[in-house]
Scaffold this motif. Structure first.
Motif, PDB file in Angstrom:
ATOM      1  N   ARG A 179      -5.032  -2.792   7.468  1.00 28.36           N
ATOM      2  CA  ARG A 179      -6.288  -3.401   7.481  1.00 28.36           C
ATOM      3  C   ARG A 179      -5.637  -4.296   5.768  1.00 28.36           C
ATOM      4  N   HIS A 180      -5.587  -3.522   4.929  1.00 24.25           N
ATOM      5  CA  HIS A 180      -5.455  -4.091   3.458  1.00 24.25           C
ATOM      6  C   HIS A 180      -3.829  -5.313   3.253  1.00 24.25           C
ATOM      7  N   LEU A 181      -3.159  -5.181   4.380  1.00 22.68           N
ATOM      8  CA  LEU A 181      -1.979  -5.257   3.265  1.00 22.68           C
ATOM      9  C   LEU A 181      -1.940  -7.463   4.404  1.00 22.68           C
ATOM     10  N   ALA A 182      -1.373  -7.864   2.979  1.00 27.07           N
ATOM     11  CA  ALA A 182      -1.197  -9.085   3.358  1.00 27.07           C
ATOM     12  C   ALA A 182      -0.399  -9.232   4.832  1.00 27.07           C
ATOM     13  N   LEU A 183      -0.059 -10.093   5.583  1.00 28.49           N
ATOM     14  CA  LEU A 183       0.801 -10.651   6.319  1.00 28.49           C
ATOM     15  C   LEU A 183       2.763 -10.494   5.764  1.00 28.49           C
ATOM     16  N   GLY A 184       2.934  -9.546   6.394  1.00 27.35           N
ATOM     17  CA  GLY A 184       4.958  -9.380   5.147  1.00 27.35           C
ATOM     18  C   GLY A 184       5.103  -8.357   4.638  1.00 27.35           C
ATOM     19  N   GLY A 185       3.133  -7.423   4.213  1.00 26.58           N
ATOM     20  CA  GLY A 185       3.809  -6.413   2.862  1.00 26.58           C
ATOM     21  C   GLY A 185       3.420  -5.304   3.424  1.00 26.58           C
ATOM     22  N   ARG A 186       4.415  -4.273   3.084  1.00 26.15           N
ATOM     23  CA  ARG A 186       4.357  -3.235   3.191  1.00 26.15           C
ATOM     24  C   ARG A 186       3.445  -1.800   2.773  1.00 26.15           C
ATOM     25  N   PHE A 187       3.916  -1.121   3.440  1.00 27.04           N
ATOM     26  CA  PHE A 187       2.783   0.490   3.560  1.00 27.04           C
ATOM     27  C   PHE A 187       4.463   1.429   3.695  1.00 27.04           C
TER      28      PHE A 187
ATOM     29  N   VAL B 294       1.341  -1.649   0.318  1.00 28.09           N
ATOM     30  CA  VAL B 294       0.210   0.414  -0.158  1.00 28.09           C
ATOM     31  C   VAL B 294       0.754   1.483  -0.192  1.00 28.09           C
ATOM     32  N   TYR B 295       0.509   2.293  -0.599  1.00 34.48           N
ATOM     33  CA  TYR B 295       1.956   3.852  -0.329  1.00 34.48           C
ATOM     34  C   TYR B 295       0.980   4.668  -1.264  1.00 34.48           C
ATOM     35  N   LEU B 296       1.511   6.085  -0.414  1.00 32.81           N
ATOM     36  CA  LEU B 296       0.498   7.025  -0.785  1.00 32.81           C
ATOM     37  C   LEU B 296       1.674   7.713  -0.983  1.00 32.81           C
ATOM     38  N   VAL B 297       1.839   8.735  -1.923  1.00 34.88           N
ATOM     39  CA  VAL B 297       2.991   9.995  -2.236  1.00 34.88           C
ATOM     40  C   VAL B 297       2.630  10.836  -2.301  1.00 34.88           C
ATOM     41  N   TRP B 298       3.527  11.534  -2.706  1.00 33.92           N
ATOM     42  CA  TRP B 298       3.716  13.034  -2.973  1.00 33.92           C
ATOM     43  C   TRP B 298       2.841  13.964  -1.881  1.00 33.92           C
ATOM     44  N   ASN B 299       2.878  13.623  -0.238  1.00 31.11           N
ATOM     45  CA  ASN B 299       3.437  14.557   0.858  1.00 31.11           C
ATOM     46  C   ASN B 299       0.958  14.644   0.953  1.00 31.11           C
ATOM     47  N   SER B 300       0.299  13.083   0.955  1.00 31.78           N
ATOM     48  CA  SER B 300      -0.897  13.496   0.088  1.00 31.78           C
ATOM     49  C   SER B 300      -1.812  12.717   1.362  1.00 31.78           C
ATOM     50  N   ILE B 301      -0.975  11.923   2.189  1.00 35.96           N
ATOM     51  CA  ILE B 301      -1.227  11.961   3.326  1.00 35.96           C
ATOM     52  C   ILE B 301      -1.986  13.309   4.645  1.00 35.96           C
ATOM     53  N   GLY B 302      -1.165  13.945   4.118  1.00 35.78           N
ATOM     54  CA  GLY B 302      -1.369  15.600   5.100  1.00 35.78           C
ATOM     55  C   GLY B 302      -3.062  16.502   4.596  1.00 35.78           C
ATOM     56  N   ASN B 303      -3.130  15.720   3.236  1.00 32.06           N
ATOM     57  CA  ASN B 303      -5.133  16.176   3.219  1.00 32.06           C
ATOM     58  C   ASN B 303      -5.322  15.807   4.148  1.00 32.06           C
ATOM     59  N   LEU B 304      -5.255  14.905   5.157  1.00 33.27           N
ATOM     60  CA  LEU B 304      -6.044  14.269   5.980  1.00 33.27           C
ATOM     61  C   LEU B 304      -5.817  15.481   7.362  1.00 33.27           C
TER      62      LEU B 304
END
Length: 252
Positions: free
Chosen positions: A138-146, A113-123
Motif C-alpha cells: 500500500r505504501h509503495l510507489a509503482l515499481g517500488g520494493r519491499f 519499504v523495509y523491515l530488518v532483523w527478524n522484526s516481522i516475527g513480532n507479529l
C-alpha cells in the motif's frame, strides 16, 4: 520535531516499555558494529535510489539514522513510543507514526519499504503478517520494493526431545529459542551478564515463517519475488542458509 502520532492498534506484538528502550542500543551493540550495519545500509541505499524509504519497526533508528546520513529520506512506523523517544533523542527530524506495522499508515508513497532483523516475527499471527505485506504494498510507489531480513527457523537442529536451540552464545549474552511446531509460535530467551557480575533474564515472543510462506504473502499483496540472498553482503541463499534477505517488487 517531525513526529506524527497515531494511536497503537490492537496487535499481538510484545510492546517494549521504557526500560527496554533505554537499554536497547547497549544490549544490541553487536548489531551496530560496522561489519553488521554497513552492508545493510549499502544494500538499502542502493535500492532506495533517489526515492524515499519507509522502515517498519524503526526502533531507535539503528538502520534509519545511517541511511538518512547517506541522503535517503527515511520515515518510520513503530509500535513502542519509548523506542521512538530514544530515536528522537538522536535524530528529531525523522518522521515516525506510532502504531502497528500491519495497519498503520504514513502519508506518501515510497520507493522502498523495509523491515530488518527478524522484526516481522513480532507479529504473532499469520493474518497480521499477511496484513503487513499488504501494508507495505500500500505504501509503495509503482515499481517500488519491499525488503525483509529474516532468519530461517532452526528446526532442523532439534533432535527428538530437545526443548530449545541456541541462537547466540557470547561472553555477555546467551540466547535460546523455544518453538511450538504446531502453531509456529516461539520465544527467545535472553540471559545477559552485566559489568557488575549480575545476570538478568528477558524474553520476547514471535511467530516464525518460512521463505516460501513469505513469497505467498507477497503474492497475496500483489508483489513478486525479485531477489533472495543469504545476507546483506549478497551471499547465495542455499539449503543450509540460516537467514535470508528477500526483495519483492510492486509491478510497474
Amino acid at each position: 520535531m517531525a513526529i506524527m502520532v497515531e494511536a497503537a492498534r490492537m496487535t499481538s506484538s510484545d510492546l517494549w516499555e521504557a526500560e527496554t528502550a533505554e537499554r536497547y542500543d547497549e544490549t544490541s551493540a553487536f548489531m551496530f558494529t560496522p561489519e553488521v550495519l554497513d552492508p545493510a545500509v549499502d544494500f538499502l541505499a542502493d535500492l532506495a535510489g533517489d526515492g524515499p524509504a519507509l522502515e517498519f519497526a524503526i526502533g531507535t533508528g539503528r538502520v534509519a539514522i545511517p541511511l538518512t546520513e547517506r541522503g535517503v529520506s527515511v520515515s518510520g512506523i513503530e509500535l513502542s513510543q519509548p523506542m521512538v523517544d530514544q530515536l528522537q533523542k538522536k535524530r528529531a527530524d525523522i518522521p515516525v507514526v506510532v502504531g502497528d506495522m500491519a495497519t498503520s499508515t504514513m502519508p506518501g508513497q515510497f520507493s522502498l519499504v523495509y523491515l530488518v532483523w527478524n522484526s516481522i516475527g513480532n507479529l504473532r499471527t499469520q493474518a497480521e503478517q499477511v496484513a503487513c505485506f499488504r501494508n507495505a504494498a500500500r505504501h509503495l510507489a509503482l515499481g517500488g520494493r519491499f525488503v525483509i531480513e529474516l532468519w530461517v527457523p532452526g528446526i532442523r537442529r532439534f533432535p527428538p526431545g530437545q526443548a530449545a536451540v541456541p541462537f547466540h552464545v557470547g561472553r555477555h549474552h546467551v540466547g535460546f529459542d523455544t518453538y511450538d511446531m504446531a502453531t509456529q509460535q516461539g520465544t527467545s530467551h535472553h540471559y545477559r551478564r552485566h559489568s557488575d557480575g549480575t545476570v538478568t533474564y528477558g524474553e520476547s515472543n514471535f511467530r516464525y515463517l518460512w521463505p516460501a510462506e513469505c513469497d505467498l504473502m507477497a503474492q497475496l499483496a500483489g508483489m513478486h519475488l525479485e531477489q533472495r540472498v543469504a545476507d546483506w553482503n549478497g551471499g547465495p541463499f542455499t539449503n543450509d542458509s540460516e537467514s535470508h534477505v528477500s526483495t519483492w517488487r510492486k509491478p510497474a
